[in-house]
Design an enzyme around this catalytic site. Structure first.
Site, PDB file in Angstrom:
ATOM      1  N   HIS A  83       6.697 -18.287  -2.236  1.00  0.00           N
ATOM      2  CA  HIS A  83       5.624 -17.833  -3.129  1.00  0.00           C
ATOM      3  C   HIS A  83       6.002 -18.162  -4.572  1.00  0.00           C
ATOM      4  CE1 HIS A  83       3.179 -16.050  -0.057  1.00  0.00           C
ATOM      5  NE2 HIS A  83       4.245 -15.511   0.473  1.00  0.00           N
TER       6      HIS A  83
ATOM      7  N   PHE B  93       4.073  -2.354   6.551  1.00  0.00           N
ATOM      8  CA  PHE B  93       4.057  -1.504   5.360  1.00  0.00           C
ATOM      9  C   PHE B  93       2.621  -1.000   5.196  1.00  0.00           C
ATOM     10  CE2 PHE B  93       7.798  -3.635   5.531  1.00  0.00           C
ATOM     11  CZ  PHE B  93       7.642  -5.013   5.386  1.00  0.00           C
TER      12      PHE B  93
ATOM     13  N   ASP C  36      -0.260  -0.186   3.796  1.00  0.00           N
ATOM     14  CA  ASP C  36      -0.902  -0.277   2.467  1.00  0.00           C
ATOM     15  C   ASP C  36      -2.405  -0.252   2.658  1.00  0.00           C
ATOM     16  OD1 ASP C  36      -1.387  -3.777   1.881  1.00  0.00           O
ATOM     17  OD2 ASP C  36      -1.339  -2.660   3.736  1.00  0.00           O
TER      18      ASP C  36
ATOM     19  N   ASP D 172       3.567  -8.569   9.425  1.00  0.00           N
ATOM     20  CA  ASP D 172       2.966  -7.919   8.252  1.00  0.00           C
ATOM     21  C   ASP D 172       2.737  -8.924   7.133  1.00  0.00           C
ATOM     22  OD1 ASP D 172       3.531  -6.847   5.414  1.00  0.00           O
ATOM     23  OD2 ASP D 172       2.778  -5.122   6.517  1.00  0.00           O
TER      24      ASP D 172
ATOM     25  N   ASP E 164      -0.888 -11.964   3.815  1.00  0.00           N
ATOM     26  CA  ASP E 164      -1.224 -13.279   3.224  1.00  0.00           C
ATOM     27  C   ASP E 164      -2.556 -13.784   3.748  1.00  0.00           C
ATOM     28  OD1 ASP E 164       2.242 -14.446   3.165  1.00  0.00           O
ATOM     29  OD2 ASP E 164       1.088 -13.217   1.756  1.00  0.00           O
TER      30      ASP E 164
HETATM   31  N1  LIG Z   1       1.633  -4.634   4.018  1.00  0.00           N
HETATM   32  C1  LIG Z   1       1.886  -5.368   2.936  1.00  0.00           C
HETATM   33  N2  LIG Z   1       1.454  -4.933   1.743  1.00  0.00           N
HETATM   34  C2  LIG Z   1       1.729  -5.729   0.675  1.00  0.00           C
HETATM   35  C3  LIG Z   1       2.400  -6.939   0.754  1.00  0.00           C
HETATM   36  C4  LIG Z   1       2.472  -7.445  -0.558  1.00  0.00           C
HETATM   37  C5  LIG Z   1       3.048  -8.740  -1.023  1.00  0.00           C
HETATM   38  N3  LIG Z   1       4.196  -9.162  -0.268  1.00  0.00           N
HETATM   39  C6  LIG Z   1       4.487 -10.565  -0.389  1.00  0.00           C
HETATM   40  C7  LIG Z   1       5.853 -10.851   0.088  1.00  0.00           C
HETATM   41  C8  LIG Z   1       5.848 -11.525   1.219  1.00  0.00           C
HETATM   42  C9  LIG Z   1       4.497 -11.705   1.710  1.00  0.00           C
HETATM   43  O1  LIG Z   1       4.319 -13.030   2.157  1.00  0.00           O
HETATM   44  C10 LIG Z   1       3.593 -11.370   0.532  1.00  0.00           C
HETATM   45  O2  LIG Z   1       3.190 -12.544  -0.111  1.00  0.00           O
HETATM   46  C11 LIG Z   1       1.854  -6.509  -1.380  1.00  0.00           C
HETATM   47  N4  LIG Z   1       1.427  -5.509  -0.602  1.00  0.00           N
HETATM   48  C12 LIG Z   1       0.669  -4.305  -0.938  1.00  0.00           C
HETATM   49  O3  LIG Z   1      -0.711  -4.665  -0.907  1.00  0.00           O
HETATM   50  C13 LIG Z   1      -1.379  -3.992  -1.988  1.00  0.00           C
HETATM   51  C14 LIG Z   1      -1.719  -5.050  -2.998  1.00  0.00           C
HETATM   52  O4  LIG Z   1      -2.821  -5.768  -2.491  1.00  0.00           O
HETATM   53  P1  LIG Z   1      -3.629  -6.680  -3.565  1.00  0.00           P
HETATM   54  O5  LIG Z   1      -4.060  -5.712  -4.654  1.00  0.00           O
HETATM   55  O6  LIG Z   1      -4.767  -7.273  -2.789  1.00  0.00           O
HETATM   56  O7  LIG Z   1      -2.624  -7.736  -4.059  1.00  0.00           O
HETATM   57  C15 LIG Z   1      -0.389  -3.018  -2.563  1.00  0.00           C
HETATM   58  O8  LIG Z   1      -0.425  -1.815  -1.810  1.00  0.00           O
HETATM   59  C16 LIG Z   1       0.925  -3.738  -2.304  1.00  0.00           C
HETATM   60  O9  LIG Z   1       2.023  -2.834  -2.243  1.00  0.00           O
HETATM   61  C17 LIG Z   1       2.852  -7.376   2.031  1.00  0.00           C
HETATM   62  O10 LIG Z   1       3.483  -8.439   2.214  1.00  0.00           O
HETATM   63  N5  LIG Z   1       2.568  -6.552   3.078  1.00  0.00           N
END
Ligand SMILES: Nc1nc2c(c(CN[C@H]3C=C[C@H](O)[C@@H]3O)cn2[C@@H]2O[C@H](COP(=O)(O)O)[C@@H](O)[C@H]2O)c(=O)[nH]1
Length: 366
Positions: free
Chosen positions: A77, A267, A269, A338, A343
């Site tokens: 990324h 996670f 979210d 996840d 993504d």
């Molecule tokens: N379950 C889960 N939640 C994740 C991520 C990530 C980013 N991780 C990066 C690292 C490796 C991956 O390839 C991703 O590129 C952010 N979030 C959560 O989402 C929300 C933000 O959303 P929006 O406002 O639309 O960007 C916020 O609660 C944030 O904590 C994830 O990976 N998994």
């Protein structure tokens, strides 16, 4: 040996055995999956569709294979730090201290909080990564816990500058984010010689132990809810994503080496429930679905919110098991599923295919 002579060999064996048993540390568990299963078993507004879940497992496996999803995806990324050293550990700890609640209730997407960095505009999670990188470029030591504690240097004005928006909407929960930094700086100072690398060392190669350490020592990571006042449910979303980001950033080596990384869940979210709902894996009661479609706020701790988060965790556990049933040698775990789901949801959003909104709960937990 006469009958009344003690059997010294047996006594020695028993002494050694029980001595080992009594000192062997309990195997660390996070209890997240148990809590998710309890919520799923007692959910009334959220249900899982087994046929769609099986279909999703097949699609996810096929797509992850096609895209070569692995820990290396993390470093791919554009804004993520690449150095395999303590500076990246500090960056990730800072990132996941603040990795929550970026959604905006502005109708016009052009008005929502955004960070300008190197000529590009970032919203959502990426806005946080961009803000941290921009601060470091501006010689502001935003990933140093000493800085967070130094209220002469790290003033509110400086932090407002770090998170200054391109629009007139400021970063959501700004004061709560300041509090997270100050509190974490204090804990690192008091217990971990000012560095998160010492937390990793204290967990002794256990991802579950590091998740539990974060929840126990840092109140802002202690993401625990009570489901209908009957049972406390541990979601530990930012504690888990913090450990997962370290694991992925270091490719499971060095600071990212954990013996039990597969114990982590997704996670919980606001993006994973959204993509699972879009894929037909999660079904909502009419009132809940209409509340989400109308982008109405669901209060933090509301039974609906607990069901959305708990059933998402349990749904992906079923997806993970289905993938392993069909592909026993797969290295896929809940973390990689996840990352893929998040993504994928972001790609759909960018392509204007966000058919069903995500739920709107404002909190520091996710
Ligand atoms: N379950 C889960 N939640 C994740 C991520 C990530 C980013 N991780 C990066 C690292 C490796 C991956 O390839 C991703 O590129 C952010 N979030 C959560 O989402 C929300 C933000 O959303 P929006 O406002 O639309 O960007 C916020 O609660 C944030 O904590 C994830 O990976 N998994």
């Amino acid at each position: 040996m006469s009958d009344d002579e003690p059997d010294h060999d047996l006594l020695d064996f028993l002494r050694q055995h029980f001595q080992k048993a009594s000192v062997a540390p309990a195997i660390p568990e996070t209890q997240v999956l148990e809590g998710a299963e309890y919520v799923y078993d007692n959910a009334i507004d959220v249900a899982l569709d087994s046929q769609s879940t099986r279909a999703a497992a097949a699609m996810i496996y096929e797509q992850m294979q096609k895209k070569g999803y692995s820990t290396k995806t993390w470093a791919s990324h554009e804004l993520h730090p690449q150095a395999k050293d303590a500076s990246t550990v500090d960056f990730i700890f800072t990132l996941d201290l603040l990795n929550f609640s970026f959604w905006s209730d502005r109708e016009d997407p052009e008005e929502r909080f955004a960070i300008e960095y190197k000529g590009k505009s970032y919203t959502g999670y990426k806005s946080l990564v961009a803000a941290l990188q921009r601060a470091l470029d501006e010689e502001i030591p935003i990933t140093s816990s000493d800085f967070w504690q130094n209220e002469e240097e790290c003033t509110e004005e400086v932090l407002k500058h770090v998170f200054r928006s391109k629009t007139d909407e400021e970063i959501p929960l700004f004061q709560e984010r300041v509090k997270c930094l100050r509190e974490a700086g204090q804990v690192l100072y008091e217990k971990y010689q000012c560095s998160f690398t010492n937390c990793i060392k204290a967990a002794n190669y256990s991802a579950a132990a590091l998740v539990n350490l974060l929840a126990a020592d840092f109140p802002c990571f202690n993401d625990v809810a009570r489901y209908e006042n009957r049972k406390s449910v541990r979601f530990l979303k930012r504690a888990q994503i913090c450990v997962a980001d370290i694991w992925a950033a270091f490719d499971g080596e060095s600071y990212g080496e954990f013996d039990d990384i597969d114990k982590l869940t997704i996670f919980a979210d606001y993006r994973v429930p959204q993509i699972l709902n879009t894929l037909g894996c999660l079904w909502y009661s009419p009132l809940l679905q209409s509340t989400i479609n109308a982008k109405k706020v669901i209060e933090s701790g509301h039974p609906w919110e607990i069901q959305l988060r708990g059933c998402s965790i349990w749904c992906v556990e079923l997806i993970r098991k289905e993938i392993l049933r069909k592909h026993p040698d797969s290295k896929i775990n809940a973390i990689l599923i996840d990352f893929f789901l998040y993504d994928t949801m972001k790609e759909r959003e960018a392509a204007g295919q966000e058919e069903i909104p995500h739920h709107r709960t404002r909190s520091i937990w996710y």
